[in-house]
Design a protein around this motif. Structure first.
Motif, PDB file in Angstrom:
ATOM      1  N   GLU A 233      -7.303  -8.325  -3.844  1.00 17.94           N
ATOM      2  CA  GLU A 233      -6.077  -9.010  -4.253  1.00 17.94           C
ATOM      3  C   GLU A 233      -5.875 -10.329  -3.505  1.00 17.94           C
ATOM      4  O   GLU A 233      -5.591 -11.345  -4.118  1.00 17.94           O
ATOM      5  N   CYS A 234      -6.013 -10.295  -2.168  1.00 17.14           N
ATOM      6  CA  CYS A 234      -5.710 -11.500  -1.384  1.00 17.14           C
ATOM      7  C   CYS A 234      -6.922 -12.078  -0.641  1.00 17.14           C
ATOM      8  O   CYS A 234      -6.845 -13.172  -0.100  1.00 17.14           O
ATOM      9  N   GLY A 235      -8.028 -11.333  -0.578  1.00 18.28           N
ATOM     10  CA  GLY A 235      -9.228 -11.824   0.080  1.00 18.28           C
ATOM     11  C   GLY A 235      -9.301 -11.574   1.575  1.00 18.28           C
ATOM     12  O   GLY A 235     -10.296 -11.913   2.216  1.00 18.28           O
ATOM     13  N   HIS A 236      -8.262 -10.971   2.153  1.00 20.11           N
ATOM     14  CA  HIS A 236      -8.252 -10.687   3.596  1.00 20.11           C
ATOM     15  C   HIS A 236      -9.349  -9.678   3.930  1.00 20.11           C
ATOM     16  O   HIS A 236      -9.472  -8.645   3.284  1.00 20.11           O
ATOM     17  N   THR A 237     -10.152  -9.983   4.950  1.00 19.99           N
ATOM     18  CA  THR A 237     -11.243  -9.110   5.372  1.00 19.99           C
ATOM     19  C   THR A 237     -11.017  -8.675   6.813  1.00 19.99           C
ATOM     20  O   THR A 237     -10.881  -9.520   7.697  1.00 19.99           O
TER      21      THR A 237
ATOM     22  N   PHE B  77      -8.544   2.500   1.337  1.00 16.59           N
ATOM     23  CA  PHE B  77      -8.443   1.072   1.595  1.00 16.59           C
ATOM     24  C   PHE B  77      -6.961   0.724   1.583  1.00 16.59           C
ATOM     25  O   PHE B  77      -6.233   1.084   0.658  1.00 16.59           O
ATOM     26  N   HIS B  78      -6.510   0.037   2.632  1.00 19.94           N
ATOM     27  CA  HIS B  78      -5.125  -0.425   2.710  1.00 19.94           C
ATOM     28  C   HIS B  78      -5.146  -1.779   3.398  1.00 19.94           C
ATOM     29  O   HIS B  78      -5.384  -1.871   4.605  1.00 19.94           O
ATOM     30  N   CYS B  79      -4.888  -2.841   2.627  1.00 19.36           N
ATOM     31  CA  CYS B  79      -4.959  -4.200   3.172  1.00 19.36           C
ATOM     32  C   CYS B  79      -3.870  -4.415   4.212  1.00 19.36           C
ATOM     33  O   CYS B  79      -2.683  -4.210   3.934  1.00 19.36           O
ATOM     34  N   ALA B  80      -4.283  -4.835   5.383  1.00 21.52           N
ATOM     35  CA  ALA B  80      -3.344  -5.100   6.472  1.00 21.52           C
ATOM     36  C   ALA B  80      -2.529  -6.365   6.212  1.00 21.52           C
ATOM     37  O   ALA B  80      -1.484  -6.565   6.832  1.00 21.52           O
ATOM     38  N   SER B  81      -2.963  -7.208   5.283  1.00 22.88           N
ATOM     39  CA  SER B  81      -2.268  -8.454   5.011  1.00 22.88           C
ATOM     40  C   SER B  81      -1.264  -8.332   3.863  1.00 22.88           C
ATOM     41  O   SER B  81      -0.090  -8.644   4.028  1.00 22.88           O
ATOM     42  N   CYS B  82      -1.722  -7.860   2.690  1.00 20.56           N
ATOM     43  CA  CYS B  82      -0.830  -7.830   1.523  1.00 20.56           C
ATOM     44  C   CYS B  82      -0.353  -6.437   1.143  1.00 20.56           C
ATOM     45  O   CYS B  82       0.515  -6.295   0.289  1.00 20.56           O
ATOM     46  N   GLY B  83      -0.946  -5.389   1.744  1.00 20.54           N
ATOM     47  CA  GLY B  83      -0.515  -4.022   1.467  1.00 20.54           C
ATOM     48  C   GLY B  83      -1.199  -3.350   0.290  1.00 20.54           C
ATOM     49  O   GLY B  83      -0.886  -2.210  -0.042  1.00 20.54           O
TER      50      GLY B  83
END
Length: 82
Positions: A35-39, A50-56
């Motif tokens: 979604e946001c590209g945060h790695t 998987f749970h993005c620390a940046s966008c959730g």
């Protein structure tokens, strides 16, 4: 067989079936948010989650990895055709 032999056999089989094989670098494909590209390694709290620390964004880690590999392959194919 090594990876080179495997990819050669896979490419031959794909060609016979009218398909295409595009090798992509798999590094961080299940850690990069689609979604946001945060790695980040924190984006994978468990083996399957998987749970993005940046966008959730949340999803199964295998789904995230597969989507990122697909996108990388399509981008590489488009770049080769240009």
């Amino acid at each position: 067989a090594g990876w080179g032999v495997f990819l050669a056999i896979l490419a031959a089989k794909a060609e016979g079936a009218g398909r295409e094989v595009i090798a992509v670098d798999p590094r961080n494909t299940s850690r990069r948010c689609p979604e946001c590209g945060h790695t980040a390694k924190e984006n994978r709290p468990t083996q399957e989650k998987f749970h993005c620390a940046s966008c959730g964004h949340q999803a199964h880690a295998d789904t995230v990895g597969a989507l990122n590999v697909l996108r990388a392959g399509l981008a590489r194919r488009d770049a080769d055709q240009a």
